[in-house]
Design an enzyme around this catalytic site. Structure first.
Site, PDB file in Angstrom:
ATOM      1  N   ALA A  48       0.795  -1.242   0.000  1.00  8.56           N
ATOM      2  CA  ALA A  48       0.000   0.000   0.000  1.00  8.56           C
ATOM      3  C   ALA A  48       0.820   1.281   0.000  1.00  8.56           C
ATOM      4  O   ALA A  48       0.247   2.363   0.014  1.00  8.56           O
ATOM      5  CB  ALA A  48      -0.891   0.009   1.252  1.00  8.56           C
ATOM      6  N   GLY A  51       3.540   3.457  -5.575  1.00  6.54           N
ATOM      7  CA  GLY A  51       3.049   2.992  -6.871  1.00  6.54           C
ATOM      8  C   GLY A  51       1.546   2.774  -6.936  1.00  6.54           C
ATOM      9  O   GLY A  51       0.753   3.574  -6.411  1.00  6.54           O
ATOM     10  N   GLU A  74       8.579  -1.344   4.621  1.00  2.00           N
ATOM     11  CA  GLU A  74       9.328  -0.102   4.448  1.00  2.00           C
ATOM     12  C   GLU A  74      10.251   0.132   5.640  1.00  2.00           C
ATOM     13  O   GLU A  74      10.029  -0.425   6.716  1.00  2.00           O
ATOM     14  CB  GLU A  74       8.350   1.081   4.302  1.00  2.00           C
ATOM     15  N   LEU A 138       1.851  -6.203  -4.573  1.00  2.00           N
ATOM     16  CA  LEU A 138       3.248  -6.360  -4.145  1.00  2.00           C
ATOM     17  C   LEU A 138       4.175  -6.381  -5.359  1.00  2.00           C
ATOM     18  O   LEU A 138       3.840  -6.954  -6.394  1.00  2.00           O
ATOM     19  CB  LEU A 138       3.433  -7.679  -3.393  1.00  2.00           C
ATOM     20  N   TYR A 224       0.812  -6.701 -16.210  1.00  2.00           N
ATOM     21  CA  TYR A 224       1.283  -5.860 -17.312  1.00  2.00           C
ATOM     22  C   TYR A 224       1.451  -6.731 -18.560  1.00  2.00           C
ATOM     23  O   TYR A 224       1.797  -7.908 -18.458  1.00  2.00           O
ATOM     24  CB  TYR A 224       2.622  -5.188 -16.941  1.00  2.00           C
ATOM     25  N   TYR A 234       9.946  -9.004 -21.070  1.00  2.00           N
ATOM     26  CA  TYR A 234       8.829  -8.860 -20.127  1.00  2.00           C
ATOM     27  C   TYR A 234       7.806  -9.993 -20.307  1.00  2.00           C
ATOM     28  O   TYR A 234       7.925 -11.024 -19.654  1.00  2.00           O
ATOM     29  CB  TYR A 234       8.170  -7.459 -20.197  1.00  2.00           C
ATOM     30  N   LEU A 272       4.568   2.458 -16.052  1.00  2.00           N
ATOM     31  CA  LEU A 272       4.827   3.709 -15.346  1.00  2.00           C
ATOM     32  C   LEU A 272       6.127   3.631 -14.576  1.00  2.00           C
ATOM     33  O   LEU A 272       6.585   2.543 -14.231  1.00  2.00           O
ATOM     34  CB  LEU A 272       3.693   3.972 -14.353  1.00  2.00           C
TER      35      LEU A 272
HETATM   36  P1  NAI Z   1       6.143  -0.496  -6.170  1.00  6.46           P
HETATM   37  O1  NAI Z   1       7.565  -0.916  -6.046  1.00  6.46           O
HETATM   38  O2  NAI Z   1       5.855   0.965  -6.288  1.00  6.46           O
HETATM   39  O3  NAI Z   1       5.289  -1.024  -4.898  1.00  6.46           O
HETATM   40  C1  NAI Z   1       5.494  -2.249  -4.299  1.00  6.46           C
HETATM   41  C2  NAI Z   1       4.766  -2.329  -2.960  1.00  6.46           C
HETATM   42  O4  NAI Z   1       4.992  -3.646  -2.416  1.00  6.46           O
HETATM   43  C3  NAI Z   1       5.268  -1.348  -1.885  1.00  6.46           C
HETATM   44  O5  NAI Z   1       4.173  -0.910  -1.107  1.00  6.46           O
HETATM   45  C4  NAI Z   1       6.191  -2.217  -1.014  1.00  6.46           C
HETATM   46  O6  NAI Z   1       6.330  -1.770   0.340  1.00  6.46           O
HETATM   47  C5  NAI Z   1       5.434  -3.518  -1.075  1.00  6.46           C
HETATM   48  N1  NAI Z   1       6.240  -4.699  -0.753  1.00  6.46           N
HETATM   49  C6  NAI Z   1       7.302  -5.212  -1.428  1.00  6.46           C
HETATM   50  N2  NAI Z   1       7.744  -6.344  -0.826  1.00  6.46           N
HETATM   51  C7  NAI Z   1       6.938  -6.533   0.261  1.00  6.46           C
HETATM   52  C8  NAI Z   1       6.867  -7.526   1.267  1.00  6.46           C
HETATM   53  N3  NAI Z   1       7.701  -8.567   1.307  1.00  6.46           N
HETATM   54  N4  NAI Z   1       5.921  -7.384   2.226  1.00  6.46           N
HETATM   55  C9  NAI Z   1       5.051  -6.322   2.237  1.00  6.46           C
HETATM   56  N5  NAI Z   1       5.058  -5.376   1.279  1.00  6.46           N
HETATM   57  C10 NAI Z   1       5.988  -5.486   0.310  1.00  6.46           C
HETATM   58  O7  NAI Z   1       5.563  -1.321  -7.375  1.00  6.46           O
HETATM   59  P2  NAI Z   1       4.415  -1.087  -8.473  1.00  6.46           P
HETATM   60  O8  NAI Z   1       5.062  -0.756  -9.752  1.00  6.46           O
HETATM   61  O9  NAI Z   1       3.314  -0.237  -7.952  1.00  6.46           O
HETATM   62  O10 NAI Z   1       3.900  -2.582  -8.631  1.00  6.46           O
HETATM   63  C11 NAI Z   1       2.739  -3.101  -8.031  1.00  6.46           C
HETATM   64  C12 NAI Z   1       2.126  -4.133  -8.970  1.00  6.46           C
HETATM   65  O11 NAI Z   1       1.756  -3.475 -10.194  1.00  6.46           O
HETATM   66  C13 NAI Z   1       3.105  -5.255  -9.381  1.00  6.46           C
HETATM   67  O12 NAI Z   1       2.393  -6.457  -9.468  1.00  6.46           O
HETATM   68  C14 NAI Z   1       3.566  -4.814 -10.761  1.00  6.46           C
HETATM   69  O13 NAI Z   1       4.001  -5.877 -11.559  1.00  6.46           O
HETATM   70  C15 NAI Z   1       2.268  -4.216 -11.287  1.00  6.46           C
HETATM   71  N6  NAI Z   1       2.413  -3.346 -12.461  1.00  6.46           N
HETATM   72  C16 NAI Z   1       3.378  -2.365 -12.513  1.00  6.46           C
HETATM   73  C17 NAI Z   1       3.527  -1.597 -13.662  1.00  6.46           C
HETATM   74  C18 NAI Z   1       4.574  -0.539 -13.759  1.00  6.46           C
HETATM   75  O14 NAI Z   1       4.859  -0.087 -14.870  1.00  6.46           O
HETATM   76  N7  NAI Z   1       5.140  -0.084 -12.678  1.00  6.46           N
HETATM   77  C19 NAI Z   1       2.641  -1.785 -14.839  1.00  6.46           C
HETATM   78  C20 NAI Z   1       1.586  -2.761 -14.633  1.00  6.46           C
HETATM   79  C21 NAI Z   1       1.515  -3.539 -13.496  1.00  6.46           C
END
Ligand code: NAI
Length: 396
Positions: A48, A51, A74, A138, A224, A234, A272
């Protein structure tokens, strides 16, 4: 202290509390400006703090007046050492939610563990009773499976053959050719274990068993697809196998929730700049060209615009969510428009170190990257002394 960015590769070692706070306030204001959504009321967001997960928490709270519990992993601040950006984001989110009279509590720990699942379920039981939406967002390079004790590490590699293409170092603007060797079978299994759907299913199963899922509850995970250009590394690479698994898991979860009339969805989101995506080779070059084209067309979106649209125009319209032939919700529709992709492919051919600053939106990429850590945010005075020791008020 005065906090400045300290970049190392595709991470920044510092984060700015005021910049992170301003980012959260900007996202809240955006959601409010779009009007109320007849959406969820009690929401758990797993992942949460940054991203798409943070945008989901903000949209739930400020678009639909929802009570939210956020789970993330975090680093809090220590004297003289800033916290990680997700910690500051969560502190800012809770401050704003509480001021608006909204319930918001957070759990900081490893979401893959049984301990954090149990702790979250206990908190839901004590404070909310049940939740009607669970967002699974995640992004992690490692996962320890609590049942086997095995720690899996994901890799970002092509399958079957070497992949050679252009990439950019977004700090220097240098466009170079990279060559990535194919993975082995074990790499695929490990990446699926980390980023596939197994842990999502474990969360929902544990929550169902504990009786904390409301009737008609929905759960959504993010995936994605992207263009042919990035396919080898990817969608047809190791991470793509994990996304295939995640998408297949949605059907399994929906089956398991039949008695509650619950549903699991995967939403395919737009590419993004986030901490997760900047680590993937080739993707930063694609994103900088995509941003340029989408901004010129007036259809560029960030995480908050994507998730606000997902809630308002897909998940909570009053009708069944529209899905594609593979059962997925598509909010990457503007990224995948044929004219947008044709233009990106044309620019890709022409992109060099010299031409990229004009052909692509390298500056936009770089600014977004700095923004992730609370830097280069409009309205923040970075020469001011700030208190790095910020607490998340509702941390359990
Ligand atoms: P991000 O890196 O911004 O957020 C990841 C979140 O997961 C953070 O809140 C972090 O604290 C949490 N996290 C990581 N490991 C953890 C753990 N062991 N325990 C608890 N929390 C944990 O990533 P983003 O980009 O928002 O990715 C989220 C989802 O969206 C992923 O499944 C990603 O593949 C998907 N996605 C991302 C895209 C992009 O371009 N960034 C595009 C489409 C989908």
């Amino acid at each position: 202290m005065i906090i400045e960015p300290r970049m190392r590769g595709f991470i920044c070692l510092t984060a700015h509390p005021k910049g992170c706070e301003q980012n959260v306030i900007n996202q809240i204001n955006y959601v409010k400006s779009k009007g109320a959504i007849n959406g969820p009321k009690k929401v758990l967001v797993i992942g949460a703090s940054t991203g798409f997960g943070l945008a989901s928490r903000i949209t739930s709270a400020f678009g639909s007046d929802a009570a939210t519990i956020g789970v993330f992993f975090e680093k809090p601040a220590a004297e003289g050492k800033p916290a990680s950006p997700g910690f500051y984001n969560s502190a800012a989110f809770e401050k704003q939610a509480h001021a608006a009279g909204l319930y918001a509590k957070s759990i900081n720990g490893d979401a893959f563990s049984n301990e954090i699942k149990d702790k979250t379920i206990d908190l839901i039981k004590a404070d909310l009773g049940q939740v009607d939406l669970i967002i699974y967002s995640l992004a992690s390079p490692v996962r320890t499976n609590p049942n086997t004790g095995i720690t899996h590490k994901s890799v970002l590699k092509p399958i079957g053959q070497n992949f050679t293409n252009k990439t950019v170092d977004f700090h220097t603007g240098n466009v170079t050719t990279i060559s990535i060797d194919p993975c082995n079978e074990e790499d695929i299994e490990n990446t699926v274990a980390v980023m596939g759907g197994e842990d999502w299913a474990m969360w929902i199963e544990a929550m169902k068993k504990a009786g904390v899922l409301a009737p008609n509850a929905q759960t959504v995970a993010y995936s994605y697809i992207g263009p042919a250009l990035t396919e080898p590394v990817y969608r047809k690479g190791t991470i793509g196998r994990a996304k295939d698994h995640l998408e297949a898991t949605a059907f399994e979860i929906t089956k398991s929730l039949a008695d509650l009339n619950g549903k699991a969805f995967v939403s395919v989101n737009k590419a993004l700049v986030t901490q997760a995506s900047s680590a993937i080779p080739v993707i930063p070059l694609y994103i900088s060209l995509l941003y340029k084209v989408m901004k010129a067309e007036g259809i560029h979106e960030g995480c908050i615009e994507q998730i606000q649209r997902l809630f308002a125009e897909r998940l909570y319209t009053g009708a069944a969510a529209p899905i594609d032939e593979a059962g997925r919700i598509r909010i990457d529709d503007w990224e995948m428009r044929a004219d947008v992709q044709a233009k990106v492919a044309e620019l890709w051919e022409q992109a060099t170190t010299e031409s990229l600053p004009t052909l692509g939106d390298l500056a936009g990429y770089s600014d977004d990257f700095y923004n992730l850590f609370g830097f280069k945010v409009a309205g923040v005075n970075y020469t001011d002394d700030v208190n790095e020791m910020v607490e998340v008020p509702g941390l359990v």
